[in-house]
Each structure stands twice: as C-alpha cells, then as structure tokens.
Design a protein around this motif. Structure first.
Motif, PDB file in Angstrom:
ATOM      1  N   GLY A   1       0.740  -1.327   0.011  1.00 62.84           N
ATOM      2  CA  GLY A   1      -0.121  -0.125  -0.027  1.00 62.84           C
ATOM      3  C   GLY A   1       0.848   1.261  -0.089  1.00 62.84           C
ATOM      4  O   GLY A   1       0.449   2.269   0.104  1.00 62.84           O
ATOM      5  N   VAL A   2       2.138   1.250  -0.218  1.00 63.50           N
ATOM      6  CA  VAL A   2       3.011   2.465  -0.010  1.00 63.50           C
ATOM      7  C   VAL A   2       2.934   3.018  -1.364  1.00 63.50           C
ATOM      8  O   VAL A   2       3.062   4.161  -1.499  1.00 63.50           O
ATOM      9  CB  VAL A   2       4.495   1.689   0.266  1.00 63.50           C
ATOM     10  N   ALA A   3       2.874   2.183  -2.488  1.00 61.43           N
ATOM     11  CA  ALA A   3       2.795   2.772  -3.929  1.00 61.43           C
ATOM     12  C   ALA A   3       1.872   2.646  -4.723  1.00 61.43           C
ATOM     13  O   ALA A   3       0.810   1.482  -4.283  1.00 61.43           O
ATOM     14  CB  ALA A   3       4.088   1.958  -4.872  1.00 61.43           C
ATOM     15  N   THR A   4       1.361   3.569  -5.472  1.00 61.65           N
ATOM     16  CA  THR A   4       0.033   3.522  -6.194  1.00 61.65           C
ATOM     17  C   THR A   4       0.296   3.164  -7.895  1.00 61.65           C
ATOM     18  O   THR A   4      -0.814   2.468  -8.265  1.00 61.65           O
ATOM     19  CB  THR A   4      -0.863   4.681  -6.140  1.00 61.65           C
ATOM     20  N   GLU A   5       1.600   3.539  -8.267  1.00 59.89           N
ATOM     21  CA  GLU A   5       1.613   3.314  -9.855  1.00 59.89           C
ATOM     22  C   GLU A   5       2.945   3.011  -9.851  1.00 59.89           C
ATOM     23  O   GLU A   5       3.936   3.581  -9.261  1.00 59.89           O
ATOM     24  CB  GLU A   5       1.080   4.229 -10.406  1.00 59.89           C
ATOM     25  N   ILE A   6       3.324   1.745 -10.602  1.00 63.58           N
ATOM     26  CA  ILE A   6       4.610   1.369 -11.154  1.00 63.58           C
ATOM     27  C   ILE A   6       4.690   1.443 -12.577  1.00 63.58           C
ATOM     28  O   ILE A   6       4.228   0.969 -13.337  1.00 63.58           O
ATOM     29  CB  ILE A   6       4.949  -0.130 -10.735  1.00 63.58           C
ATOM     30  N   ILE A   7       6.009   2.480 -12.857  1.00 66.04           N
ATOM     31  CA  ILE A   7       6.167   2.566 -14.313  1.00 66.04           C
ATOM     32  C   ILE A   7       7.633   2.186 -14.812  1.00 66.04           C
ATOM     33  O   ILE A   7       8.445   2.347 -14.039  1.00 66.04           O
ATOM     34  CB  ILE A   7       6.093   4.236 -14.803  1.00 66.04           C
ATOM     35  N   VAL A   8       7.694   1.333 -15.703  1.00 69.51           N
ATOM     36  CA  VAL A   8       8.875   0.719 -15.984  1.00 69.51           C
ATOM     37  C   VAL A   8       9.330   1.496 -17.257  1.00 69.51           C
ATOM     38  O   VAL A   8       8.398   1.871 -18.279  1.00 69.51           O
ATOM     39  CB  VAL A   8       9.049  -0.803 -16.269  1.00 69.51           C
ATOM     40  N   VAL A   9      10.632   1.531 -17.603  1.00 72.41           N
ATOM     41  CA  VAL A   9      11.244   2.291 -18.874  1.00 72.41           C
ATOM     42  C   VAL A   9      12.390   1.759 -19.186  1.00 72.41           C
ATOM     43  O   VAL A   9      13.247   1.286 -18.261  1.00 72.41           O
ATOM     44  CB  VAL A   9      11.465   4.028 -18.391  1.00 72.41           C
ATOM     45  N   SER A  10      12.609   1.539 -20.556  1.00 70.40           N
ATOM     46  CA  SER A  10      14.208   1.110 -20.994  1.00 70.40           C
ATOM     47  C   SER A  10      14.131   1.972 -22.153  1.00 70.40           C
ATOM     48  O   SER A  10      13.497   2.442 -22.757  1.00 70.40           O
ATOM     49  CB  SER A  10      13.714  -0.489 -21.343  1.00 70.40           C
ATOM     50  N   VAL A  11      15.423   1.792 -22.127  1.00 66.80           N
ATOM     51  CA  VAL A  11      16.145   2.462 -23.672  1.00 66.80           C
ATOM     52  C   VAL A  11      16.774   1.433 -24.256  1.00 66.80           C
ATOM     53  O   VAL A  11      17.611   0.730 -23.895  1.00 66.80           O
ATOM     54  CB  VAL A  11      17.320   3.615 -22.985  1.00 66.80           C
ATOM     55  N   GLY A  12      16.359   1.095 -25.716  1.00 69.14           N
ATOM     56  CA  GLY A  12      17.226   0.113 -26.465  1.00 69.14           C
ATOM     57  C   GLY A  12      16.293  -0.050 -27.712  1.00 69.14           C
ATOM     58  O   GLY A  12      15.454   0.868 -28.008  1.00 69.14           O
ATOM     59  N   PRO A  13      16.411  -1.051 -28.330  1.00 70.53           N
ATOM     60  CA  PRO A  13      15.716  -1.335 -29.570  1.00 70.53           C
ATOM     61  C   PRO A  13      14.466  -1.922 -29.433  1.00 70.53           C
ATOM     62  O   PRO A  13      14.088  -1.972 -28.160  1.00 70.53           O
ATOM     63  CB  PRO A  13      16.665  -2.711 -30.022  1.00 70.53           C
ATOM     64  N   THR A  14      13.652  -1.788 -30.544  1.00 68.56           N
ATOM     65  CA  THR A  14      12.046  -2.204 -30.576  1.00 68.56           C
ATOM     66  C   THR A  14      11.798  -3.368 -29.760  1.00 68.56           C
ATOM     67  O   THR A  14      10.944  -3.721 -29.182  1.00 68.56           O
ATOM     68  CB  THR A  14      11.742  -2.377 -32.006  1.00 68.56           C
ATOM     69  N   GLN A  15      12.766  -4.446 -29.722  1.00 65.19           N
ATOM     70  CA  GLN A  15      12.832  -5.706 -29.074  1.00 65.19           C
ATOM     71  C   GLN A  15      12.753  -5.478 -27.799  1.00 65.19           C
ATOM     72  O   GLN A  15      12.183  -6.529 -27.061  1.00 65.19           O
ATOM     73  CB  GLN A  15      13.813  -6.884 -29.523  1.00 65.19           C
ATOM     74  N   ALA A  16      13.097  -4.383 -26.896  1.00 62.43           N
ATOM     75  CA  ALA A  16      13.223  -4.420 -25.675  1.00 62.43           C
ATOM     76  C   ALA A  16      11.681  -4.316 -25.090  1.00 62.43           C
ATOM     77  O   ALA A  16      11.237  -4.146 -23.827  1.00 62.43           O
ATOM     78  CB  ALA A  16      13.887  -3.035 -25.372  1.00 62.43           C
TER      79      ALA A  16
END
Length: 249
Positions: free
Chosen positions: A53-68
């Motif tokens: 209950g600490v977090a409300t939303e998790i966003i993942v981000v990656s830098v790389g090719p389309t296959q990522a």
C-alpha cells in the motif's frame, strides 16, 4: 506514490557469450535476451511496495531497440502498471541513459526511482549515481533492504563491517543488490494480460537527449582459457612446482 523502475535488456545470464571475429564487441546474433537480473530485483521491490500500500503506480522504462518491448512486457506481467520504451538502435552509455531518465522523471514526477545497481553486460554500475547527480536527489546504493515511512526511505546496505542504514528524504534514488529479494515468476494469466497493457513508444528526440558516444571500444577479447590442473605424487613435488614453476613461494 509513483515509482519509476528503469530496466535493461541484456544477454541472458545462462548464455555463454561469444566475441565477434573482428573483436569489435559481443556477438548478439540469435542470442537469447532477457531482463537484467538486478532490474528484476528492482521491479520485484516496487511491486512489493505496491502490495504493502506504499505505492500506487509502477512505471517501467527502458532504453534500447524495439525488441526491448518484450523485456518491458515481462515487467508488466510481474505486476508493473505501465511501460515506456525510448527506442534507439545505438549503443547507449550510462550517462546517456541517465539523461534520458532525468527527462522521464521530469515528465512522470515519481517520488522514488528504483533500479538495478548494474547491468551484467557492461557492469558499469554508474547509471543510478549519475541520475542522482543530475536530479540532485539523495541516493541509497546497493540496497539489501528498503523501508518507506513518513516521506522517507530507509535503505540498508552491506559493508565490510556489517550493515549500514541511511535515511533518504523522498524523492530519492535507490539501486538494488542481489540480497534485496527474490523476483517472482510471472503467471500465465498475467503474461496474457501484459500483452494488452500500454507501452508508450518514445524516441531520444522526444526528450531532447543525445546518445552520441563519449567512449571508444578499442577491442573486446575473451579471457584466457584456464589451463588443466595436474596431480603431484608428494608434498615435496608440490612445493617444488609452486616454487619453481608457479613462482608463488
């Protein structure tokens, strides 16, 4: 609280890597790729904070090719809410990634950024520290335990003398060590749901980031092959070889 989790697509840790014949780098043709193990730990920790209950939303981000995108979907199947891919086919250095993440932080305004302490392909161990410097945020590195309470994060790390705990005022940067947790396996229903979750496709130009390299790889070589061991008949023969052949005594 919103948590941002940067992740990286790397050669699977079970794969024996091969160096290209021209020694310009590692051969990635037909090689199994997966999420960096330290990034998996970061995703798992963010999910656990959300379950508490600490977090409300998790966003993942990656830098790389389309296959990522597949790496991002793995994180979504584990329990992340949203994914962002900054698509580039260039070889991106830690400083370039940190600058891109700074732009994402400015856009998303997370209170906590959790990322792996290093990637197993280049072992740079720099991105988290560089991002903290660019944002002027407090940082806790090599975390083996994380607790969030009263607008602050308590980060415990292992040091030579035992354990060290630092208290960081949010927003903050945390980099994860191996002992922080054991990442979960994504269930089949969650894998199917992850295919329908949104991934925002971005480019470096969207964030005004230049990924031009600042380092030059001269050559990449494989480590020297280990020589076979030998058996000796007596202690005297062992001492002789250690002294006259190995030169260690």
């Amino acid at each position: 609280m919103k948590i941002l989790v940067p992740i990286k697509r790397v050669v699977d840790y079970n794969v024996k890597v091969r160096v290209k014949p021209d020694q310009s780098g590692v051969d990635l043709a037909n090689v199994k790729m997966s999420m960096n193990p330290f990034c998996e730990i970061a995703v798992e920790e963010a999910i656990r904070l959300k379950e508490k209950g600490v977090a409300t939303e998790i966003i993942v981000v990656s830098v790389g090719p389309t296959q990522a995108q597949e790496t991002i979907r793995t994180a979504l199947a584990m329990g992340a809410d949203r994914g962002i891919l900054i698509q580039t086919d260039d070889l991106v250095e830690p400083l370039g990634v940190a600058k891109a993440l700074k732009a994402v932080v400015a856009e998303e305004s997370p209170e906590l950024v959790i990322l792996g302490k290093q990637a197993i392909d280049d072992d740079s161990n720099q991105t988290g520290q560089m991002l903290a410097a660019l944002l002027d945020w407090p940082q806790g590195t090599f975390a083996s335990e994380v607790a969030i309470a009263d607008g602050a994060a308590s980060v415990t790390r292992e040091i030579d003398g035992g354990l060290q705990t630092v208290k960081l005022q949010l927003p903050a940067i945390v980099t994860t060590d191996l002992r922080l947790n054991e990442p979960r396996y994504a269930s089949l229903p969650n894998i199917m749901k992850a295919k329908r979750k949104p991934i925002d496709m971005k480019t470096p130009a969207d964030y005004g980031v230049d990924f031009a390299p600042r380092l030059q790889v001269v050559k990449v070589t494989e480590p020297k092959k280990r020589e076979a061991g030998i058996k000796v008949e007596s202690v005297a023969q062992l001492v002789d070889k250690l002294k006259n052949e190995a030169g260690v005594i």
